[in-house]
Design a protein around this motif. Structure first.
Motif, PDB file in Angstrom:
ATOM      1  N   LEU A 169      15.996  32.163 -28.722  1.00  0.00           N
ATOM      2  CA  LEU A 169      17.297  31.529 -28.981  1.00  0.00           C
ATOM      3  C   LEU A 169      18.197  32.471 -29.775  1.00  0.00           C
ATOM      4  CD1 LEU A 169      16.255  27.872 -29.968  1.00  0.00           C
ATOM      5  CD2 LEU A 169      17.348  28.603 -27.832  1.00  0.00           C
ATOM      6  N   ARG A 170      17.620  33.129 -30.773  1.00  0.00           N
ATOM      7  CA  ARG A 170      18.441  34.033 -31.607  1.00  0.00           C
ATOM      8  C   ARG A 170      19.014  35.177 -30.777  1.00  0.00           C
ATOM      9  NH1 ARG A 170      15.447  36.503 -35.905  1.00  0.00           N
ATOM     10  NH2 ARG A 170      17.487  37.243 -36.618  1.00  0.00           N
ATOM     11  N   ALA A 171      18.264  35.624 -29.778  1.00  0.00           N
ATOM     12  CA  ALA A 171      18.752  36.719 -28.932  1.00  0.00           C
ATOM     13  C   ALA A 171      19.868  36.250 -27.997  1.00  0.00           C
ATOM     14  CB  ALA A 171      17.591  37.297 -28.120  1.00  0.00           C
ATOM     15  N   ALA A 172      19.894  34.953 -27.691  1.00  0.00           N
ATOM     16  CA  ALA A 172      20.859  34.434 -26.715  1.00  0.00           C
ATOM     17  C   ALA A 172      22.151  33.926 -27.358  1.00  0.00           C
ATOM     18  CB  ALA A 172      20.219  33.316 -25.894  1.00  0.00           C
ATOM     19  N   TYR A 173      22.111  33.621 -28.674  1.00  0.00           N
ATOM     20  CA  TYR A 173      23.267  33.020 -29.351  1.00  0.00           C
ATOM     21  C   TYR A 173      23.676  33.870 -30.552  1.00  0.00           C
ATOM     22  CZ  TYR A 173      22.245  28.810 -26.629  1.00  0.00           C
ATOM     23  OH  TYR A 173      22.030  27.914 -25.608  1.00  0.00           O
ATOM     24  N   HIS A 174      24.900  33.675 -31.007  1.00  0.00           N
ATOM     25  CA  HIS A 174      25.343  34.351 -32.231  1.00  0.00           C
ATOM     26  C   HIS A 174      24.709  33.731 -33.467  1.00  0.00           C
ATOM     27  CE1 HIS A 174      28.627  35.539 -29.393  1.00  0.00           C
ATOM     28  NE2 HIS A 174      28.457  36.696 -30.022  1.00  0.00           N
ATOM     29  N   ALA A 175      24.450  32.430 -33.404  1.00  0.00           N
ATOM     30  CA  ALA A 175      23.850  31.750 -34.556  1.00  0.00           C
ATOM     31  C   ALA A 175      22.991  30.589 -34.065  1.00  0.00           C
ATOM     32  CB  ALA A 175      24.929  31.241 -35.500  1.00  0.00           C
ATOM     33  N   VAL A 176      21.951  30.291 -34.815  1.00  0.00           N
ATOM     34  CA  VAL A 176      21.051  29.179 -34.491  1.00  0.00           C
ATOM     35  C   VAL A 176      20.860  28.344 -35.761  1.00  0.00           C
ATOM     36  CG1 VAL A 176      18.701  28.546 -33.773  1.00  0.00           C
ATOM     37  CG2 VAL A 176      19.847  30.517 -32.699  1.00  0.00           C
ATOM     38  N   VAL A 177      21.001  27.018 -35.629  1.00  0.00           N
ATOM     39  CA  VAL A 177      20.804  26.109 -36.762  1.00  0.00           C
ATOM     40  C   VAL A 177      19.592  25.226 -36.487  1.00  0.00           C
ATOM     41  CG1 VAL A 177      21.824  24.326 -38.227  1.00  0.00           C
ATOM     42  CG2 VAL A 177      23.308  26.029 -37.130  1.00  0.00           C
ATOM     43  N   LEU A 178      18.644  25.204 -37.405  1.00  0.00           N
ATOM     44  CA  LEU A 178      17.463  24.338 -37.275  1.00  0.00           C
ATOM     45  C   LEU A 178      17.716  23.052 -38.063  1.00  0.00           C
ATOM     46  CD1 LEU A 178      14.777  27.124 -37.832  1.00  0.00           C
ATOM     47  CD2 LEU A 178      15.476  26.109 -35.642  1.00  0.00           C
ATOM     48  N   SER A 179      17.693  21.918 -37.377  1.00  0.00           N
ATOM     49  CA  SER A 179      17.960  20.618 -38.021  1.00  0.00           C
ATOM     50  C   SER A 179      16.934  19.604 -37.533  1.00  0.00           C
ATOM     51  CB  SER A 179      19.354  20.103 -37.656  1.00  0.00           C
ATOM     52  OG  SER A 179      20.315  21.101 -37.851  1.00  0.00           O
ATOM     53  N   TYR A 180      15.655  20.012 -37.538  1.00  0.00           N
ATOM     54  CA  TYR A 180      14.657  19.166 -36.865  1.00  0.00           C
ATOM     55  C   TYR A 180      13.920  18.203 -37.798  1.00  0.00           C
ATOM     56  CZ  TYR A 180      11.293  22.754 -38.403  1.00  0.00           C
ATOM     57  OH  TYR A 180      10.535  23.621 -39.150  1.00  0.00           O
ATOM     58  N   GLY A 181      14.353  18.151 -39.063  1.00  0.00           N
ATOM     59  CA  GLY A 181      13.890  17.072 -39.931  1.00  0.00           C
ATOM     60  C   GLY A 181      12.443  17.168 -40.370  1.00  0.00           C
ATOM     61  N   ALA A 182      11.887  16.006 -40.707  1.00  0.00           N
ATOM     62  CA  ALA A 182      10.532  15.913 -41.254  1.00  0.00           C
ATOM     63  C   ALA A 182       9.772  14.892 -40.418  1.00  0.00           C
ATOM     64  CB  ALA A 182      10.595  15.482 -42.718  1.00  0.00           C
TER      65      ALA A 182
END
Length: 437
Positions: free
Chosen positions: A68-81
């Motif tokens: 994902l990091r290679a395909a996008y300028h930025a990646v946000v992880l918001s997958y919780g607990a």
């Protein structure tokens, strides 16, 4: 995988479930429909030409974070607990013991919990933990089923609740009334529950009146409501509602679970042994320490609601197992440029939806600052085109937002006959079938 106030930004949202809305769909209680109104805002965002939903994609399994990091300028992880904190006591594995997380998933139609089938043929249930989730579970167990018929609770759960013989629910905490984690709205709902009366021991509240003078206002109002409920005779209205009450709930303080006690044949839970505790320190920071005394509480159902924890998503992403968070500075993942996090995986598993929302806005602002400062990778990035090829080669079938809108229409039409807002689809295979996959 990013959210930005930026006129050219394109955002792809990757989601493990086939359907969107996460916690709002699978966490919020069915009798709290007003909390689900945020779905309308989410839907407006998702319908934007610059936003795309990619459901049925497990990041960390179907696609790796470095991809994902290679395909996008930025990646946000918001997958919780998504994990529950275990009790780590003997007997926890006995039938009749569930995490509140799984129980909530079951009545809210989370596919992985659809086979839970809790046995509610006992008369006493014990919930360990005194947060809002504990009160949600207690409320669902004690609400007359006809009051749930017009909600989006699953038909299967409603059927089990109709047969329930649970009459008493104890909500147990290892600390005292000044440390409860639930909020006043949820407490008020419990106190006003039809056909149900609260059991609070006035002795637990002795001397509290003087001690709450200096506590912050929300905690003060909450404690005053507990005090009034414990010590005053119910008013006419309350008395009328409680007189025919066949069901009851109570708060037990200064008790910490030590062991789940098995039935004589050893086949299921029949009680719980609680260590009696006392507090060291004061206020929010007070710690519960065992006094050496114990108390046995008979019950046929034990639900643990002692917190959540995040899981690591991918070996490439730093993770602090002790705190259960991704190490970050204001949402920027430590030592991984272009990677961000928000929500419970950023701050730890505390706070309500509004807290998490505010927190996510902050992460979005950091991302935008970094973009302005030229800290994100320059030049074009392929985005979803690159990921789509990977997923296709791995046999993964993403679900789009317009796919979801078909499933949504199906759920709404299945609920119509029963007067429900929707009847949730529970089986991922059936969902894919309805989409012609």
């Amino acid at each position: 995988d990013k959210d930005e106030k930026h006129p050219q930004a394109h955002v792809d949202i990757y989601e493990k479930q086939l359907v969107p809305f996460g916690l709002v769909r699978f966490g919020v209680a069915p009798d709290h429909p007003e909390v689900k109104n945020v779905i309308n805002t989410f839907t407006q965002t998702a319908r934007s030409a610059r936003c795309a939903f990619r459901g049925n994609v497990v990041v960390g399994r179907d696609v790796a974070v470095p991809e994902l990091r290679a395909a996008y300028h930025a990646v946000v992880l918001s997958y919780g607990a998504e994990d529950h904190r275990a009790l780590e006591i003997p007997g926890e594995e006995l039938p009749g013991v569930f995490s509140a997380r799984a129980f909530v998933g079951w009545y809210n139609g989370l596919p992985e919990n659809r086979e839970l089938a809790p046995d509610l043929s006992c008369d006493t249930a014990v919930i360990l933990g005194q947060g809002n989730v504990a009160l949600d579970v207690a409320r669902i167990l004690l609400t007359p089923p006809e009051h749930l018929e017009k909600t989006d609770i699953t038909e299967a759960a409603l059927g089990v609740l109709r047969q329930s013989r649970v009459k008493t629910v104890w909500i147990v905490g290892r600390r005292g009334p000044l440390q409860v984690a639930f909020t006043i709205k949820e407490l008020r709902e419990m106190i006003q529950l039809p056909g149900t009366r609260p059991i609070l021991d006035p002795a637990d509240f002795l001397g509290l009146q003087d001690r709450i003078k200096d506590v912050p206002r929300p905690r003060k109002r909450l404690t005053e409501l507990l005090l009034r409920t414990a010590t005053e005779k119910p008013g006419t209205e309350d008395a009328a509602r409680q007189a025919p009450a066949s069901r009851a709930w109570g708060l037990r303080f200064f008790r910490s679970p030590q062991q789940v006690l098995p039935s004589p044949d050893g086949r299921r839970a029949a009680g719980i042994r609680l260590a009696v505790t006392r507090l060291e320190g004061v206020g929010e920071a007070a710690r519960a320490v065992p006094t050496g005394d114990t108390e046995d509480l008979p019950c046929g159902l034990v639900l643990s609601s002692v917190g959540y924890k995040s899981r690591p998503i991918d070996p490439s992403v730093p993770f602090d197992p002790k705190l259960g968070v991704i190490p970050n500075m204001e949402g920027r993942v430590v030592d991984v440029p272009g990677l961000y996090c928000s929500g419970w995986v950023k701050r730890g598993p505390t706070g309500v939806i509004a807290t998490t929302m505010t927190d996510s806005f902050l992460t979005g602002q950091m991302l935008l600052q970094d973009l302005k400062a030229g800290l994100l990778p320059p030049g074009p990035r392929p985005g979803y085109a690159a990921i789509e090829a990977l997923l296709s080669s791995r046999g993964v079938q993403p679900v789009s937002f317009s796919d979801w809108e078909k499933l949504d229409a199906e759920e709404v039409s299945r609920g119509k006959g029963a007067g429900k807002p929707r009847e949730k689809l529970l089986d991922p295979q059936e969902m894919l079938g309805l989409l012609g996959r």
